[in-house]
Design a protein around this motif. Structure first.
Motif, PDB file in Angstrom:
ATOM      1  N   VAL A 168      31.540  39.628  15.229  1.00 20.58           N
ATOM      2  CA  VAL A 168      32.032  41.076  14.817  1.00 20.58           C
ATOM      3  C   VAL A 168      29.680  41.486  14.678  1.00 20.58           C
ATOM      4  CG1 VAL A 168      32.242  43.417  14.104  1.00 20.58           C
ATOM      5  CG2 VAL A 168      33.979  41.472  14.566  1.00 20.58           C
ATOM      6  N   ASP A 169      29.552  40.625  13.498  1.00 20.83           N
ATOM      7  CA  ASP A 169      28.393  40.602  13.181  1.00 20.83           C
ATOM      8  C   ASP A 169      27.185  39.975  14.733  1.00 20.83           C
ATOM      9  OD1 ASP A 169      28.962  41.462  10.848  1.00 20.83           O
ATOM     10  OD2 ASP A 169      29.028  39.002  10.179  1.00 20.83           O
ATOM     11  N   LYS A 170      27.612  39.248  14.905  1.00 19.23           N
ATOM     12  CA  LYS A 170      26.615  38.890  16.292  1.00 19.23           C
ATOM     13  C   LYS A 170      26.612  39.587  17.573  1.00 19.23           C
ATOM     14  CE  LYS A 170      27.106  33.998  15.660  1.00 19.23           C
ATOM     15  NZ  LYS A 170      27.219  32.689  16.341  1.00 19.23           N
ATOM     16  N   VAL A 171      27.840  40.143  17.757  1.00 18.52           N
ATOM     17  CA  VAL A 171      28.062  41.389  18.444  1.00 18.52           C
ATOM     18  C   VAL A 171      27.406  42.527  18.060  1.00 18.52           C
ATOM     19  CG1 VAL A 171      29.916  42.780  20.361  1.00 18.52           C
ATOM     20  CG2 VAL A 171      30.259  40.721  19.513  1.00 18.52           C
ATOM     21  N   TRP A 172      27.340  43.131  17.145  1.00 17.09           N
ATOM     22  CA  TRP A 172      26.831  44.288  16.461  1.00 17.09           C
ATOM     23  C   TRP A 172      25.158  44.207  16.730  1.00 17.09           C
ATOM     24  CZ3 TRP A 172      28.305  48.889  15.200  1.00 17.09           C
ATOM     25  CH2 TRP A 172      27.841  49.706  13.960  1.00 17.09           C
ATOM     26  N   PHE A 213      23.840  44.689  19.960  1.00 13.52           N
ATOM     27  CA  PHE A 213      23.931  45.576  20.892  1.00 13.52           C
ATOM     28  C   PHE A 213      23.530  46.530  20.080  1.00 13.52           C
ATOM     29  CE2 PHE A 213      28.034  44.899  22.807  1.00 13.52           C
ATOM     30  CZ  PHE A 213      27.906  45.611  24.089  1.00 13.52           C
ATOM     31  N   SER A 214      22.512  46.768  18.685  1.00 15.80           N
ATOM     32  CA  SER A 214      21.637  47.450  17.498  1.00 15.80           C
ATOM     33  C   SER A 214      20.300  47.314  18.272  1.00 15.80           C
ATOM     34  CB  SER A 214      22.180  46.863  16.459  1.00 15.80           C
ATOM     35  OG  SER A 214      21.882  46.153  16.240  1.00 15.80           O
ATOM     36  N   SER A 215      20.199  46.133  18.923  1.00 17.86           N
ATOM     37  CA  SER A 215      18.851  45.951  19.455  1.00 17.86           C
ATOM     38  C   SER A 215      17.687  46.611  20.296  1.00 17.86           C
ATOM     39  CB  SER A 215      18.784  44.197  20.096  1.00 17.86           C
ATOM     40  OG  SER A 215      17.680  44.154  20.516  1.00 17.86           O
ATOM     41  N   THR A 268      18.608  45.175  23.634  1.00 14.41           N
ATOM     42  CA  THR A 268      19.133  45.105  24.610  1.00 14.41           C
ATOM     43  C   THR A 268      19.608  46.240  25.503  1.00 14.41           C
ATOM     44  OG1 THR A 268      20.694  43.814  22.624  1.00 14.41           O
ATOM     45  CG2 THR A 268      21.754  45.744  24.675  1.00 14.41           C
ATOM     46  N   GLY A 269      18.682  47.537  24.967  1.00 10.15           N
ATOM     47  CA  GLY A 269      18.853  48.804  25.594  1.00 10.15           C
ATOM     48  C   GLY A 269      17.919  48.981  26.955  1.00 10.15           C
ATOM     49  N   LEU A 270      16.316  48.559  26.148  1.00 12.35           N
ATOM     50  CA  LEU A 270      15.818  48.454  27.636  1.00 12.35           C
ATOM     51  C   LEU A 270      15.798  47.028  29.099  1.00 12.35           C
ATOM     52  CD1 LEU A 270      12.947  47.771  25.507  1.00 12.35           C
ATOM     53  CD2 LEU A 270      12.752  49.974  26.835  1.00 12.35           C
ATOM     54  N   LEU A 316      22.940  52.764  22.427  1.00 16.63           N
ATOM     55  CA  LEU A 316      23.100  54.084  21.586  1.00 16.63           C
ATOM     56  C   LEU A 316      24.102  54.204  20.906  1.00 16.63           C
ATOM     57  CD1 LEU A 316      22.038  56.010  24.752  1.00 16.63           C
ATOM     58  CD2 LEU A 316      20.512  55.267  23.617  1.00 16.63           C
ATOM     59  N   MET A 317      25.076  54.371  20.996  1.00 16.18           N
ATOM     60  CA  MET A 317      25.937  54.774  19.771  1.00 16.18           C
ATOM     61  C   MET A 317      25.858  54.079  18.598  1.00 16.18           C
ATOM     62  SD  MET A 317      29.333  56.023  21.238  1.00 16.18           S
ATOM     63  CE  MET A 317      29.340  54.512  22.782  1.00 16.18           C
ATOM     64  N   VAL A 318      25.900  52.669  18.731  1.00 10.21           N
ATOM     65  CA  VAL A 318      25.492  51.581  17.278  1.00 10.21           C
ATOM     66  C   VAL A 318      24.001  51.728  17.002  1.00 10.21           C
ATOM     67  CG1 VAL A 318      24.848  49.008  17.244  1.00 10.21           C
ATOM     68  CG2 VAL A 318      27.036  50.048  18.162  1.00 10.21           C
ATOM     69  N   CYS A 319      23.304  52.118  17.753  1.00 12.28           N
ATOM     70  CA  CYS A 319      21.945  52.345  17.674  1.00 12.28           C
ATOM     71  C   CYS A 319      21.413  53.933  16.788  1.00 12.28           C
ATOM     72  CB  CYS A 319      20.373  52.699  18.450  1.00 12.28           C
ATOM     73  SG  CYS A 319      20.512  50.643  18.750  1.00 12.28           S
ATOM     74  N   SER A 320      22.613  54.515  17.236  1.00 19.89           N
ATOM     75  CA  SER A 320      22.391  55.820  16.492  1.00 19.89           C
ATOM     76  C   SER A 320      23.116  55.570  15.191  1.00 19.89           C
ATOM     77  CB  SER A 320      23.279  56.444  17.527  1.00 19.89           C
ATOM     78  OG  SER A 320      22.552  56.875  18.310  1.00 19.89           O
ATOM     79  N   ILE A 321      24.046  54.839  14.881  1.00 25.79           N
ATOM     80  CA  ILE A 321      25.089  54.461  13.746  1.00 25.79           C
ATOM     81  C   ILE A 321      24.118  54.455  12.450  1.00 25.79           C
ATOM     82  CG2 ILE A 321      27.000  53.117  12.710  1.00 25.79           C
ATOM     83  CD1 ILE A 321      28.143  53.575  15.088  1.00 25.79           C
ATOM     84  N   GLN A 322      23.606  52.897  13.098  1.00 24.94           N
ATOM     85  CA  GLN A 322      22.476  52.592  12.207  1.00 24.94           C
ATOM     86  C   GLN A 322      21.606  53.592  11.487  1.00 24.94           C
ATOM     87  OE1 GLN A 322      20.701  48.674  14.086  1.00 24.94           O
ATOM     88  NE2 GLN A 322      21.779  47.779  12.397  1.00 24.94           N
ATOM     89  N   ARG A 323      21.226  54.508  12.436  1.00 23.09           N
ATOM     90  CA  ARG A 323      20.118  55.387  11.911  1.00 23.09           C
ATOM     91  C   ARG A 323      20.240  56.597  11.155  1.00 23.09           C
ATOM     92  NH1 ARG A 323      17.207  57.464  16.571  1.00 23.09           N
ATOM     93  NH2 ARG A 323      15.398  58.435  15.164  1.00 23.09           N
TER      94      ARG A 323
END
Length: 435
Positions: A9-13, A16-18, A21-23, A81-88
């Motif tokens: 789960v941490d690896k997948v997270w 997607f939080s990178s 990945t978005g670029l 985008l959702m993972v990045c938003s949750i982190q921020r």
């Protein structure tokens, strides 16, 4: 096993939080969109899409936007985008509502600093009053040897980039909802025609509604100066012989019923006729230049209109009658309004006058409201980002006889603006102390 699952789960997270990945996903979307722009799409231009290379069709390049792969990429971008938003979210929330107070001079912003000296109590009072007067939100705390504080202006601007990211998620979700649950199609019909919503020619999607469409009238209106006014179609929604809704639509004035929107796309001149066979009179509408045909009941005879002179006072039509698969007409003639011709002693054809033939685009897009919400969020995010840039100034007042106020400002991307704001505040504090 639980440890391995948590590690996965941490690896997948982390993936997607990178930002990388978005670029990458944005790059793939740009590439696929480029293909969809250069190669005609079935959902936008079916005729050109059919004429595309067979290789492109086989590879799915003529329907990239409706493909499972493209939707999957959009879904992955939403997840990113959702993972990045949750982190921020936590950091932005604390920055806005729970700013961290400086505990020592070393914890103040180092890039932009200034100092002001004065008597401790007076310096504190002047500083706090000035920040409040300038519209700052002040959070302060008193320690044994100093006062520490954080002053914030336009703190809502911290949410600008966050809302912009959220808006892209909502926009993509709206596009996915529309493409997966809606439909887009076209039909052409003459005055008096009635057809089921299932009979329209679909470019994409599936029709799940169930009602009939009746064309009451079609008109190509002209202004007094001879210029065209607009094309008008009087349309009724029918179910079990009962009229549920009726409206006249025109170009740029569509008609919407239960989320299905009808757009006036084109207009073609046509003619109204009466076919009389075996004592039965059948009203029909035929489109100009062979746009449609009518097969006379019980025969292999087909009627088309090859040309029309659309004079409202003295209209004239040219018609042709074909038999079976013969490429040559067995009968052709010219008719004025009210004239009747007998065709091969089989039936009579009467020209009753002009009749419009309307072309309507039909679209159902449940994702439109979601897209509008995303657009509103995007606009709000941009407004906050560009017109409400946050200013955060931290400070410590040392409790000596000759106290020292040390101010530091967060520079962000606009260092010059932060410097100007800090210099302005420091100058005003000095002026107040000198009074």
């Amino acid at each position: 096993m639980s440890g391995q699952a948590e590690g996965m789960v941490d690896k997948v997270w982390n993936v997607f939080s990178s930002m990388k990945t978005g670029l990458v996903l944005l790059g793939v979307i740009a590439l696929v969109s480029g293909i969809g722009t250069l190669i005609p799409q079935e959902s936008m231009d079916p005729q050109k899409a059919q004429s595309a290379s067979e290789i492109f069709k086989m590879m799915g390049f003529t329907h990239v936007y409706s493909s499972v792969g493209f939707r999957l990429i959009l879904g992955l971008l939403c997840v990113n985008l959702m993972v990045c938003s949750i982190q921020r979210f936590g950091g932005i929330y604390n920055q806005t509502y729970k700013p961290k107070l400086p505990s020592a001079l070393s914890t103040l912003p180092q890039k932009i600093q200034t100092k002001v000296t004065g008597k401790a109590n007076q310096l504190q009072q002047v500083t706090f009053d000035l920040f409040k007067l300038e519209g700052y939100r002040l959070t302060a705390e008193e320690q044994e040897d100093h006062w520490s504080f954080v002053a914030q202006k336009h703190r809502w601007g911290n949410w600008g980039s966050f809302l912009t990211h959220i808006s892209f998620i909502v926009l993509v979700l709206g596009a996915l909802v529309g493409s997966m649950t809606g439909f887009k199609g076209y039909f052409s019909a003459g005055v008096g025609d009635s057809l089921s919503i299932h009979d329209i020619e679909l470019n994409r999607g599936t029709v799940t509604d169930n009602f009939n469409i009746k064309i009451n009238s079609v008109e190509d209106r002209m202004l007094a100066n001879g210029e065209r006014d607009n094309w008008y179609t009087d349309l009724s929604i029918m179910e079990s012989g009962k009229e549920l809704a009726r409206q006249t639509l025109s170009v740029n004035h569509p008609f919407t019923y239960q989320g299905i929107t009808f757009y006036q796309a084109n207009f073609t001149q046509g003619g109204k006729f009466t076919v009389e066979i075996k004592g039965q009179k059948i009203p029909i509408v035929l489109q100009n230049q062979g746009g449609n045909y009518y097969q006379v009941p019980g025969t292999d005879l087909f009627i088309i209109v090859s040309a029309i002179k659309p004079d409202p006072n003295q209209p004239v039509i040219l018609y042709q009658v074909y038999k079976g698969n013969s490429p040559q007409p067995v009968k052709m003639g010219q008719m004025n309004k009210g004239q009747t011709d007998t065709i091969e002693t089989t039936f009579k054809l009467t020209f009753d006058g002009l009749a419009g033939y309307t072309g309507l685009q039909v679209k159902k897009d449940p994702g439109v409201s979601v897209v509008w919400i995303g657009s509103a969020l995007l606009m709000l995010g941009l407004i906050l980002s560009f017109y409400f840039r946050p200013v955060t100034i931290s400070g410590i007042i040392e409790k000596d006889t000759e106290a020292t106020l040390t101010l530091g400002a967060l520079s962000g991307k606009l260092k010059s603006r932060a410097e100007e704001e800090l210099d302005k505040v420091a100058r005003q504090i000095k002026d107040k102390l000198d009074q």
